[in-house]
Write a protein that holds these residues in place. Structure first.
Motif, PDB file in Angstrom:
ATOM      1  N   GLU A   1       0.807  -1.216   0.000  1.00  0.00           N
ATOM      2  CA  GLU A   1       0.000   0.000   0.000  1.00  0.00           C
ATOM      3  C   GLU A   1       0.841   1.268   0.000  1.00  0.00           C
ATOM      4  O   GLU A   1       0.380   2.329  -0.438  1.00  0.00           O
ATOM      5  CB  GLU A   1      -0.932   0.017   1.220  1.00  0.00           C
ATOM      6  CG  GLU A   1      -2.059  -0.994   1.144  1.00  0.00           C
ATOM      7  CD  GLU A   1      -2.953  -0.926   2.367  1.00  0.00           C
ATOM      8  OE1 GLU A   1      -2.687  -0.072   3.250  1.00  0.00           O
ATOM      9  OE2 GLU A   1      -3.908  -1.708   2.444  1.00  0.00           O
TER      10      GLU A   1
ATOM     11  N   ARG B   1       1.210   3.254  -3.268  1.00  0.00           N
ATOM     12  CA  ARG B   1      -0.057   3.877  -3.660  1.00  0.00           C
ATOM     13  C   ARG B   1      -0.304   5.147  -2.866  1.00  0.00           C
ATOM     14  O   ARG B   1      -0.731   6.171  -3.423  1.00  0.00           O
ATOM     15  CB  ARG B   1      -1.206   2.895  -3.446  1.00  0.00           C
ATOM     16  CG  ARG B   1      -2.581   3.502  -3.729  1.00  0.00           C
ATOM     17  CD  ARG B   1      -3.696   2.596  -3.278  1.00  0.00           C
ATOM     18  NE  ARG B   1      -3.641   2.271  -1.864  1.00  0.00           N
ATOM     19  CZ  ARG B   1      -4.010   3.111  -0.898  1.00  0.00           C
ATOM     20  NH1 ARG B   1      -4.440   4.324  -1.190  1.00  0.00           N
ATOM     21  NH2 ARG B   1      -3.935   2.736   0.368  1.00  0.00           N
ATOM     22  N   VAL B   2      -0.042   5.109  -1.544  1.00  0.00           N
ATOM     23  CA  VAL B   2      -0.244   6.287  -0.707  1.00  0.00           C
ATOM     24  C   VAL B   2       0.648   7.432  -1.181  1.00  0.00           C
ATOM     25  O   VAL B   2       0.215   8.588  -1.285  1.00  0.00           O
ATOM     26  CB  VAL B   2       0.038   5.956   0.775  1.00  0.00           C
ATOM     27  CG1 VAL B   2       0.063   7.219   1.631  1.00  0.00           C
ATOM     28  CG2 VAL B   2      -1.009   4.990   1.304  1.00  0.00           C
TER      29      VAL B   2
ATOM     30  N   ASP C   1      -0.652   8.677  -4.671  1.00  0.00           N
ATOM     31  CA  ASP C   1      -1.880   9.467  -4.546  1.00  0.00           C
ATOM     32  C   ASP C   1      -1.574  10.867  -4.042  1.00  0.00           C
ATOM     33  O   ASP C   1      -2.160  11.853  -4.513  1.00  0.00           O
ATOM     34  CB  ASP C   1      -2.856   8.777  -3.592  1.00  0.00           C
ATOM     35  CG  ASP C   1      -3.462   7.521  -4.186  1.00  0.00           C
ATOM     36  OD1 ASP C   1      -3.288   7.296  -5.407  1.00  0.00           O
ATOM     37  OD2 ASP C   1      -4.100   6.753  -3.430  1.00  0.00           O
ATOM     38  N   TRP C   2      -0.670  10.974  -3.091  1.00  0.00           N
ATOM     39  CA  TRP C   2      -0.336  12.287  -2.542  1.00  0.00           C
ATOM     40  C   TRP C   2       0.386  13.132  -3.598  1.00  0.00           C
ATOM     41  O   TRP C   2       0.110  14.325  -3.735  1.00  0.00           O
ATOM     42  CB  TRP C   2       0.532  12.117  -1.306  1.00  0.00           C
ATOM     43  CG  TRP C   2       0.650  13.380  -0.491  1.00  0.00           C
ATOM     44  CD1 TRP C   2      -0.162  13.791   0.516  1.00  0.00           C
ATOM     45  CD2 TRP C   2       1.652  14.386  -0.627  1.00  0.00           C
ATOM     46  NE1 TRP C   2       0.246  14.990   1.027  1.00  0.00           N
ATOM     47  CE2 TRP C   2       1.364  15.387   0.342  1.00  0.00           C
ATOM     48  CE3 TRP C   2       2.747  14.561  -1.470  1.00  0.00           C
ATOM     49  CZ2 TRP C   2       2.142  16.527   0.478  1.00  0.00           C
ATOM     50  CZ3 TRP C   2       3.529  15.686  -1.333  1.00  0.00           C
ATOM     51  CH2 TRP C   2       3.235  16.668  -0.370  1.00  0.00           C
TER      52      TRP C   2
ATOM     53  N   VAL D   1       2.150   9.971   5.525  1.00  0.00           N
ATOM     54  CA  VAL D   1       2.155   8.555   5.168  1.00  0.00           C
ATOM     55  C   VAL D   1       1.693   7.711   6.347  1.00  0.00           C
ATOM     56  O   VAL D   1       0.919   6.753   6.189  1.00  0.00           O
ATOM     57  CB  VAL D   1       3.556   8.120   4.699  1.00  0.00           C
ATOM     58  CG1 VAL D   1       3.593   6.623   4.419  1.00  0.00           C
ATOM     59  CG2 VAL D   1       3.971   8.908   3.466  1.00  0.00           C
TER      60      VAL D   1
ATOM     61  N   GLY E   1      -1.970   7.924   6.505  1.00  0.00           N
ATOM     62  CA  GLY E   1      -2.579   7.251   5.365  1.00  0.00           C
ATOM     63  C   GLY E   1      -2.590   5.735   5.513  1.00  0.00           C
ATOM     64  O   GLY E   1      -3.502   5.062   5.017  1.00  0.00           O
ATOM     65  N   LEU E   2      -1.580   5.201   6.203  1.00  0.00           N
ATOM     66  CA  LEU E   2      -1.497   3.750   6.413  1.00  0.00           C
ATOM     67  C   LEU E   2      -2.061   3.339   7.767  1.00  0.00           C
ATOM     68  O   LEU E   2      -2.009   2.156   8.116  1.00  0.00           O
ATOM     69  CB  LEU E   2      -0.035   3.302   6.307  1.00  0.00           C
ATOM     70  CG  LEU E   2       0.607   3.425   4.930  1.00  0.00           C
ATOM     71  CD1 LEU E   2       2.095   3.077   5.002  1.00  0.00           C
ATOM     72  CD2 LEU E   2      -0.085   2.530   3.914  1.00  0.00           C
TER      73      LEU E   2
END
Length: 587
Positions: A410, A413-414, A417-418, A433, A436-437
């Motif tokens: 993941e 992807r984080v 996306d940012w 981050v 986000g996780l």
């Protein structure tokens, strides 16, 4: 040493039996001796044979003193269950047996007293049948008459047999000494007593007082009336502590190995006994020597959440007893399944939690706990009673293996996306981050990051060449064309603005190495620094700003910050008269 508690109906001869076995008076108070019944806990001991010493915790049998009785049997591994031959099975016999069953006591011996007053066979048959249906199961039975001395040798043999079957304690386990008495001795200070069920206590040890969160130092020790330098479990022990006043302690407090237990007010339990739905909203929880009022929230058919009136140092797998004092009724045993349960705030959270608890058996299993918690601190799991063998991924943090793999997948992807929302930034801040996780600590982000990602200046960035948005690439191409023709003619601010190259865009271009910023709004090509040094090296040394400006074919707007940059990089050296020279050059 072995420790055994008595149990049975009031005035069935428990104290008389202990007195006959030990030659000691277990009743401590004059009121007890005057009334001929045990009100509080009494203690006596004897050596059955060399190397086999047994200490008895003599508990009260009267219904009014059941809480005292529970404080005595709570930490004790075995029981001497007493029934009088002339009275047989009585109400407190049943309640004491229910309490032993609720606490899952598995080692015991039935003693039929006053066998000189009546045939002991009927009482023995009835009692064994009642006991066989509980955790004690099929146990040995002996008929005695303590005053006459009959049956006492058989009782001693049966006691030795019982004690030989009790599992050996773990001397290396952390200490949790449930306090059943506290008092002051002149010249010594505060003394507490209890049954040491596991671990070892030495003079000089520092032990945490659970209710206070303070450390007490062990000043001296006694066991069975003898001074000791250390005491191994299982044992009756008196501990003289320094740093704690007697009025700060009470029955139900505990002395603990520091940082090895978790004090909690909310626990999830499995109830062994009455259906959970039939429990009152408030009952008493007896565990160790503690008795605490708890609120009951049913979860499943045999599981519930208990909210304690005061925190206790509990671990997964601890066994307690639930009692309704108003009805004089033992509701059942309670096995602790979780000492740090999640909140039940969301819709259907209770039903989901009940399904989870169905799978738990009260064993502090590392794999199971980590699977359910996903991420946990090693120290937190150990305080819950979990033996941890896994290696932390970062600091003290443990992560379940499949969760760690998922987080690794993941992470890109984080970051992507940012960056899509912030195309001119080098990468998201580490804390962004982390959020986000859904990670509890920044160190886990650092542990997750691997090439082509890296942590630089507090951000998660791509180490490979970073792409810029197409409009910026086209604008930079225009600037590059002009600068290749005239390397030190920095484009004017008006041109940069018209091309859409503001401060953020220029900073992004500098980060990827497309440009070098020598001042706000002043940019050159990356190789301009080396080019400038080479050009200035051809000048007579030292040289002035004007000399440099003319040699580079630029303006003071560019020459001054460029020379200051060369100073910082150690290419040039500024002299006291504001002239400069290339380092290493000759005047």
């Amino acid at each position: 040493m072995y420790v055994v508690a008595t149990a049975g109906h009031v005035d069935h001869g428990k104290s008389t039996l202990v007195r006959a076995l030990t030659g000691m008076e277990p009743d401590r108070w004059a009121e007890e001796r005057r009334r001929g019944l045990t009100i509080d806990l009494g203690f006596a001991w004897t050596e059955l044979r060399p190397g086999m010493t047994v200490a008895f915790v003599d508990v009260p049998g009267h219904e009014r003193f059941v809480p005292n009785m529970l404080a005595g049997i709570g930490p004790v591994p075995a029981v001497l269950f007493v029934v009088a031959a002339d009275e047989g099975w009585m109400p407190q016999s049943a309640e004491h047996l229910a309490a032993l069953h609720a606490l899952d006591v598995r080692h015991g011996l039935l003693v039929i007293t006053r066998s000189d007053l009546a045939d002991p066979a009927p009482a023995m048959e009835h009692a064994r049948a009642e006991i066989a249906r509980t955790s004690l199961g099929e146990i040995d039975a002996v008929a005695v008459s303590a005053p006459a001395g009959t049956g006492m040798s058989e009782l001693q043999v049966a006691l030795e047999r019982l004690l030989s079957r009790i599992p050996q304690p773990d001397h290396h386990a952390p200490v949790r000494l449930w306090i059943d008495r506290s008092f002051t001795i002149k010249g010594s200070g505060t003394v507490v007593t209890g049954t040491l069920a596991a671990g070892r206590i030495r003079i000089g040890d520092e032990l945490e007082v659970a209710s206070l969160g303070q450390i007490a130092r062990v000043r001296s020790l006694q066991s069975l009336g003898h001074p000791m330098s250390e005491v191994d479990s299982v044992a009756r022990v008196a501990v003289n502590v320094r740093g704690i006043e007697r009025d700060e302690l009470r029955r139900g407090d505990a002395l603990l190995t520091p940082e090895r237990f978790r004090s909690t007010q909310v626990i999830d339990v499995r109830v062994h006994g009455d259906p959970v739905a039939s429990l009152p909203k408030s009952v008493m929880l007896h565990i160790g020597s503690a008795a605490v009022s708890v609120r009951v929230r049913p979860l499943g058919a045999d599981t519930a959440r208990l909210t304690l009136a005061q925190p206790l140092p509990l671990r997964i797998g601890d066994r307690g007893l639930l009692r309704n004092p108003g009805a004089h009724h033992v509701s059942g045993g309670a096995t602790v399944l979780d000492v740090a349960p999640p909140a039940l705030a969301r819709r259907r959270a209770a039903a989901t939690r009940a399904a989870v608890l169905t799978e738990l058996d009260g064993r502090a299993d590392e794999h199971s706990e980590l699977h359910r918690r996903r991420i946990a601190r090693r120290e937190d799991l150990e305080r819950m009673g979990v033996t941890v063998t896994s290696r932390p991924v970062a600091g003290d943090w443990l992560v379940e293996e499949s969760v760690w793999r998922q987080l690794r997948s993941e992470l890109p992807r984080v970051v992507a996306d940012w960056l899509r929302d912030h195309p001119l930034e080098p990468g998201p801040p580490v804390d962004v981050v982390r959020q986000g996780l859904h990670l509890p600590d920044r160190s886990l982000v650092h542990a997750l990051v691997t090439p082509p990602l890296a942590v630089q200046a507090g951000r998660v960035v791509r180490t490979s060449q970073q792409a810029l948005p197409a409009p910026i690439v086209r604008a930079l191409q225009r600037i590059r064309t002009d600068l290749e023709a005239n390397p030190f003619a920095a484009p004017p601010t008006e041109l940069l603005t018209s091309l859409g190259l503001g401060p953020r865009e220029l900073a992004a271009a500098a980060r990827v190495g497309a440009l070098v910023r020598i001042a706000d709004g002043v940019v050159l090509l990356p190789d301009s620094i080396q080019h400038a040094a080479k050009t200035l090296g051809t000048l007579p040394q030292p040289f002035t700003v004007s000399d440099a400006r003319k040699a580079l074919g630029t303006t003071r707007r560019v020459a001054v910050p460029l020379l200051e940059l060369l100073d910082r990089k150690g290419v040039t050296q500024r002299l006291p008269d504001d002239r400069r020279r290339i380092r290493g050059s000759r005047p």
